[in-house]
Design a protein around this motif. Structure first.
Motif, PDB file in Angstrom:
ATOM      1  N   ASP A   1       0.851  -1.211   0.000  1.00  0.00           N
ATOM      2  CA  ASP A   1       0.000   0.000   0.000  1.00  0.00           C
ATOM      3  C   ASP A   1       0.878   1.250   0.000  1.00  0.00           C
ATOM      4  O   ASP A   1       0.399   2.349   0.352  1.00  0.00           O
ATOM      5  CB  ASP A   1      -0.897   0.035   1.251  1.00  0.00           C
ATOM      6  N   GLY A   2       2.156   1.106  -0.306  1.00  0.00           N
ATOM      7  CA  GLY A   2       3.072   2.251  -0.275  1.00  0.00           C
ATOM      8  C   GLY A   2       3.255   2.779   1.130  1.00  0.00           C
ATOM      9  O   GLY A   2       3.520   3.960   1.328  1.00  0.00           O
ATOM     10  N   PHE A   3       3.095   1.913   2.134  1.00  0.00           N
ATOM     11  CA  PHE A   3       3.210   2.283   3.557  1.00  0.00           C
ATOM     12  C   PHE A   3       2.184   3.346   3.953  1.00  0.00           C
ATOM     13  O   PHE A   3       2.430   4.162   4.838  1.00  0.00           O
ATOM     14  CB  PHE A   3       4.619   2.789   3.899  1.00  0.00           C
ATOM     15  N   LYS A   4       1.030   3.360   3.279  1.00  0.00           N
ATOM     16  CA  LYS A   4       0.000   4.365   3.631  1.00  0.00           C
ATOM     17  C   LYS A   4      -1.131   3.714   4.397  1.00  0.00           C
ATOM     18  O   LYS A   4      -1.552   2.589   4.092  1.00  0.00           O
ATOM     19  CB  LYS A   4      -0.545   5.020   2.362  1.00  0.00           C
ATOM     20  N   LEU A   5      -1.643   4.443   5.361  1.00  0.00           N
ATOM     21  CA  LEU A   5      -2.787   3.991   6.154  1.00  0.00           C
ATOM     22  C   LEU A   5      -4.012   3.934   5.234  1.00  0.00           C
ATOM     23  O   LEU A   5      -4.274   4.879   4.494  1.00  0.00           O
ATOM     24  CB  LEU A   5      -3.026   5.002   7.282  1.00  0.00           C
TER      25      LEU A   5
END
Ligand SMILES: Cc1ncc(COP(=O)(O)O)c(C=O)c1O
Length: 401
Positions: A148-152
């Motif tokens: 998730d591209g390190f996204k919340l």
């Protein structure tokens, strides 16, 4: 009962500062070490800002000031918020502290009661959970994914909400992953937040100006003005203006919170350095062109590092949108043995072996709450980065097992 407060037992010294310290010690002992652990620009503070500080001293601006900032600085901050973020904060809605970290500290300590939960997406900046713990709160860590591209995600945010949730700490571009949220990414999160009326948002925008490839930075209240009554929009001069040592951070938010933060600050540091405040006035009101020029340099370094790391056996490194960090995965290096004989069971083993055997100092992912990764700060010279990434490639190529 011991002499030292129990609250200190809940926190640890900053692991990023510890890595820099270890690298310094090895260097002092004569070892050839490249430090990629520090989170500060290698550029110098621009001369016009230095001159403003010298002038402030000469003009006698050397006394106590208003607790949470001189009117001239609050005015410059108010205009910065309007110019760059389309946000309207009056001076009474602005707080200035001794660095962004101090502003966060004031906000959390002024609001947390025992048991209050604070949602913190991981990987996170190391200070967030510890400040929450110091304030008696409970960090609720929500792991993000590399995919998730390190996204919340909005689903993960929704799932983390409980009746005790008091704050979400939001940081874009992120330290340590460099991930930055687009308008659409952020709208999906603010939609969730609009459904949870008691939850406040602490937006840490300190890397706002370090975004690449035309990425458009946005902050929560800009995306969802309905959150203005329960958001603290925090920023500072450390990263954009290369002023880490001057210690000026600031925030805009509802007057009730700003007043509480002022009360706390009045009984701790009193006010940020008068001289640094005058230099910050010049930083915010003076020429801004150098910021984009420096960002171009950072972008070149990011591209170099991402490309060299992706050529290293067993590493996989996403290309982040901002900040000056990359957060590669070392998953395929786990359970292997280093040339020096160390079994790599964790990312901490990986970074320890890399430091001891190749003289490259990076910070292990566990320090940021997400393993098995490590953080590289590319805020250093291109030559040093090339040499360091070459050593990382050599290290990875020689892992056995
Ligand atoms: C995400 C983040 N927020 C805040 C800060 C605090 O910066 P300062 O206290 O120097 O303003 C840092 C510094 O490393 C950071 O990385």
């Amino acid at each position: 009962m011991g002499f030292i407060a129990d609250s200190l037992g809940r926190i640890s010294p900053s692991p990023t500062i510890a890595v820099s310290q270890k690298a310094r010690e090895l260097k002092a002992a004569g070892k050839d070490v490249i430090g990629l652990g520090a989170g500060e620009p290698d550029f110098d503070t621009p001369d016009n800002i230095k001159e403003a500080a010298i002038k402030a001293i000469r003009d006698g601006q050397t006394k106590y000031t208003a607790v949470d900032g001189i009117p001239e600085l609050k005015d410059a901050i108010s205009r910065k918020f309007a110019r760059e973020n389309n946000l309207d904060y009056a001076p009474a809605e602005i707080s200035v502290g001794s660095g962004g970290k101090h502003v966060l500290y004031n906000a959390l300590l002024a609001t947390l009661n025992p048991g209050d939960e604070v949602i913190i997406p991981a990987p996170y900046w190391v200070s967030y959970p510890d400040i929450v713990l110091l304030g008696g709160g409970v960090p609720r860590i929500v792991e993000t994914k590399l995919s998730d591209g390190f996204k919340l995600t909005p689903e993960a945010l929704e799932a983390a909400m409980t009746p005790k949730t008091k704050w979400l700490i939001f940081n874009s571009p992120s330290n340590p992953s460099g991930a930055a949220y687009s308008h659409a990414d952020l709208k999906a999160l603010t939609d969730v937040l609009m459904r949870h009326e008691r939850v406040w948002v602490l937006s840490d925008d300190i890397y706002e100006h370090l975004v690449y490839d035309g990425f458009k930075f946005v902050t929560p209240v800009e995306v969802e003005p309905g959150l203005r009554t329960r958001t603290l929009t925090m920023n500072g001069v450390s990263k954009a203006y290369a002023m880490t040592g001057w210690r000026i951070g600031y925030a805009g938010g509802p007057a009730e919170l700003i007043t509480a933060m002022r009360k706390l600050q009045s009984q701790s540091t009193s006010n940020p350095s008068s001289i640094s405040q005058w230099s910050a006035v010049e930083a915010l009101n003076g020429p801004q062109d150098f910021i984009a020029e420096r960002a171009e340099v950072f972008k070149g370094r990011r591209d170099l590092v991402v490309s060299m790391l992706n050529q290293a056996n067993g590493l996989s490194c996403p290309r982040p949108e901002g900040a000056f960090y990359v957060y590669p995965s070392a998953a395929d290096c786990m359970a292997k043995r280093s040339p020096g004989g160390r079994l790599l069971e964790t990312d901490e083993d990986f970074v320890t072996a890399l430091l001891e055997e190749e003289g490259v100092a990076v910070v292990h992912g566990a320090a940021f709450g997400l393993s098995p990764f490590f953080r590289i700060s590319y805020a250093t010279s291109t030559e040093a980065l090339e040499e360091a990434c070459g050593r990382i490639q050599r290290f990875c190529a020689s892992l056995k097992g």
